[in-house]
Design a protein around this motif. Structure first.
Motif, PDB file in Angstrom:
ATOM      1  N   HIS A 106      -7.168   0.242  -4.436  1.00 25.05           N
ATOM      2  CA  HIS A 106      -8.443   0.325  -3.601  1.00 25.05           C
ATOM      3  C   HIS A 106      -8.892   1.796  -4.275  1.00 25.05           C
ATOM      4  N   CYS A 120      -1.756  -2.984  -4.397  1.00 23.83           N
ATOM      5  CA  CYS A 120      -2.899  -3.477  -3.928  1.00 23.83           C
ATOM      6  C   CYS A 120      -4.038  -2.294  -4.126  1.00 23.83           C
ATOM      7  N   HIS A 134       0.875  -1.304  -0.023  1.00 22.24           N
ATOM      8  CA  HIS A 134       0.083  -0.075   0.214  1.00 22.24           C
ATOM      9  C   HIS A 134       0.735   1.170   0.116  1.00 22.24           C
ATOM     10  N   HIS A 194      -9.163  -8.602  -1.540  1.00 17.72           N
ATOM     11  CA  HIS A 194      -7.900  -7.721  -1.737  1.00 17.72           C
ATOM     12  C   HIS A 194      -6.654  -8.525  -0.885  1.00 17.72           C
ATOM     13  N   CYS A 247      -4.058  -7.918   0.451  1.00 18.80           N
ATOM     14  CA  CYS A 247      -3.987  -7.233   1.878  1.00 18.80           C
ATOM     15  C   CYS A 247      -4.839  -7.999   2.812  1.00 18.80           C
TER      16      CYS A 247
END
Ligand SMILES: [Zn+2]
Length: 502
Positions: free
Chosen positions: A414, A412, A396, A457, A459
């Motif tokens: 979003h 990752c 991230h 996701h 993560c």
């Protein structure tokens, strides 16, 4: 059992069942309850009849870690039938979501996509893939009674290439007024590494799939394909689709394959062969980087134009095939790393195929992630293995703002968290899309056909549909299809494995 005998038995069950219901319905049950009972009976009779179909021999499926593992084997018609039958409920669930997305973004109706499938795509499909697609439609119908036919299935298979590649090209040809803003998507973060870059000197390959959550939360199939011709395949995939399509797969001759799409690619060749077929064919029949390249170039239609990242376990060599339509470039090495985050880098591809893409704007998602891959891979040179790859897929760090933030610029992704959206992919503010699942493998695992995968996701954080829709009414049209996307555990899948019984 012959087809005729099976049909007679199925029919007898239906008639007998309907008779019973008629007798029952005449007493106290209401008409609606009787109809429901009759429907349930018809559907279970159909399932029982279909379960005896010889084409189902050898196929099986089960759920694990949030994924559906499905083993399909035999000739193309059988593989297709098993696919349609075993994944019938998943196809029935995915089709309305995908088709709604295709119609919404293009402002075209479903008959348009069926016609494209029938007139443009179908004639260019090899016979074995026509048989497989026909098999999917038949298996689906046998399982669920679905009315979808083979052209609906072909249109579903083209969901990455027709809406965002063919339709914008067509709008331009037709000089359409007020044409919708359609852009080739930016799907995925990935890398392939070998030699001094990895812990054991062999190949490591990893990929996370970026797409809208509506499709992404359904991208949860692990296909174990054992075709009568070509190599065995283990890949992730989408219900009803014959290619991995996001793409991540390995074959029994040691080929390791993934890709990320080329942002702002423009172009289409209506004479070409559908990308979904070329991608499937290449994974099934290529035993080398050269074979793979040759199959992808044969009839290149420009659809779903990708930077393909390849590895050959037998030689330790990796490659990047940047496959534009007017230009392409192949890089290869036995000691290096190739990363993908939806940027083209070959000067000819940039000039001829992605004229609008600016490779120097470090604020955009592809370039910010490219910078992050450079940093992360260099920091970990010599240490890269599958476990580290899993962490990288969950990264991230925003290289532009130089801080940790789960947004559109990190590996990752979003995008639902950011008011910036991703304009170069026509993803508006707070677009419900990003990294929807991840996969990784290495040479040793590929040797015995294994990979690891995580749903949701990478993560591990969950996307929750209800609060999202309440906060972002612009996406209310997705309400019937958008669901929670909860992350599962990293899970190992092995070709040929059976469900664990304990
Ligand atoms: Zn994340």
């Amino acid at each position: 059992m012959s087809d005729v005998v099976r049909k007679v038995i199925a029919l007898s069950i239906l008639i007998f069942g309907a008779g019973l219901l008629w007798a029952g319905g005449s007493s106290s049950n209401g008409a609606e309850a009787a109809k429901n009972e009759r429907d349930a009976l018809i559907s279970s009779a159909r399932e029982r009849a279909a379960a005896d179909d010889p084409r189902l021999k050898g196929g099986y499926s089960y759920e694990r870690g949030g994924w559906v593992f499905v083993h399909l084997e035999g000739d193309p018609a059988s593989i297709g039938f098993q696919h349609g039958y075993l994944l019938g409920p998943e196809i029935e669930d995915a089709f309305p979501a995908v088709s709604a997305g295709m119609m919404h973004s293009t402002e075209r109706d479903w008959p348009f996509f069926r016609e494209v499938a029938r007139e443009m795509l179908w004639p260019k499909l090899d016979p074995e893939y026509r048989q497989e697609l026909q098999g999917i439609a038949e298996g689906l119908n046998a399982r669920t009674g679905s009315q979808l036919d083979v052209y609906d299935i072909v249109a579903l298979n083209s969901f990455e290439e027709v809406p965002d590649y063919y339709v914008p090209w067509l709008n331009k040809q037709e000089k359409a007024k007020n044409a919708p803003n359609l852009k080739s998507p930016g799907n995925c973060s990935a890398f392939v590494a070998t030699g001094s870059w990895t812990k054991d000197g062999q190949i490591v390959i990893a990929h996370n799939n970026w797409t809208n959550y509506m499709n992404g939360e359904r991208w949860r199939i692990i296909f174990d394909l054992q075709p009568s011709n070509g190599y065995r395949i283990l890949m992730d995939g989408f219900p009803g689709v014959i290619a991995s399509d996001d793409d991540f797969g390995i074959n029994s001759d040691g080929l390791m394959v993934t890709e990320t799409t080329i942002t702002q690619f423009e172009g289409w060749d209506p004479r070409g062969k559908p990308e979904f077929m070329r991608a499937r064919k290449a994974l099934q029949y290529a035993g080398s980087i050269d074979d793979y390249t040759r199959i992808m170039l044969d009839g290149n239609n420009g659809g779903y134009a990708n930077d393909w990242l390849l590895g050959d376990r037998k030689t330790g060599e990796i490659a990047q095939l940047e496959l534009g339509l007017k230009a392409y470039k192949l890089w290869r090495t036995k000691d290096g790393v190739f990363a993908g985050s939806n940027f083209a880098r070959d000067p000819s591809v940039l000039k001829l195929d992605t004229p609008a893409f600016d490779p120097h704007n470090m604020e955009t998602s592809p370039n910010a992630r490219r910078a992050r891959w450079d940093q992360l891979l260099n920091e970990n040179r010599g240490k890269i293995d599958v476990e580290l790859a899993q962490q990288m897929l969950a990264d991230h760090l925003d290289s532009f703002e130089k801080k940790t933030d789960a947004n559109e610029r990190v590996l990752c992704g979003h995008v639902d968290t950011t008011e910036r959206g991703v304009a170069i992919w026509a993803w508006p503010p707070f677009y419900p899309g990003g990294a929807v699942q991840g996969k990784a493998t290495d040479s040793n695992r590929t040797k015995d056909m294994r990979l690891v995968a995580r749903i949701g996701h990478p993560c591990g954080s969950d996307f929750l549909a209800k609060p999202f829709l309440a906060a972002h009414p612009d996406y209310a049209w997705q309400e019937p299809y958008l669901r929670d996307m909860k992350a599962g555990p990293w899970t190992t899948f092995h070709a040929g494995e059976r469900p664990k019984t304990n």
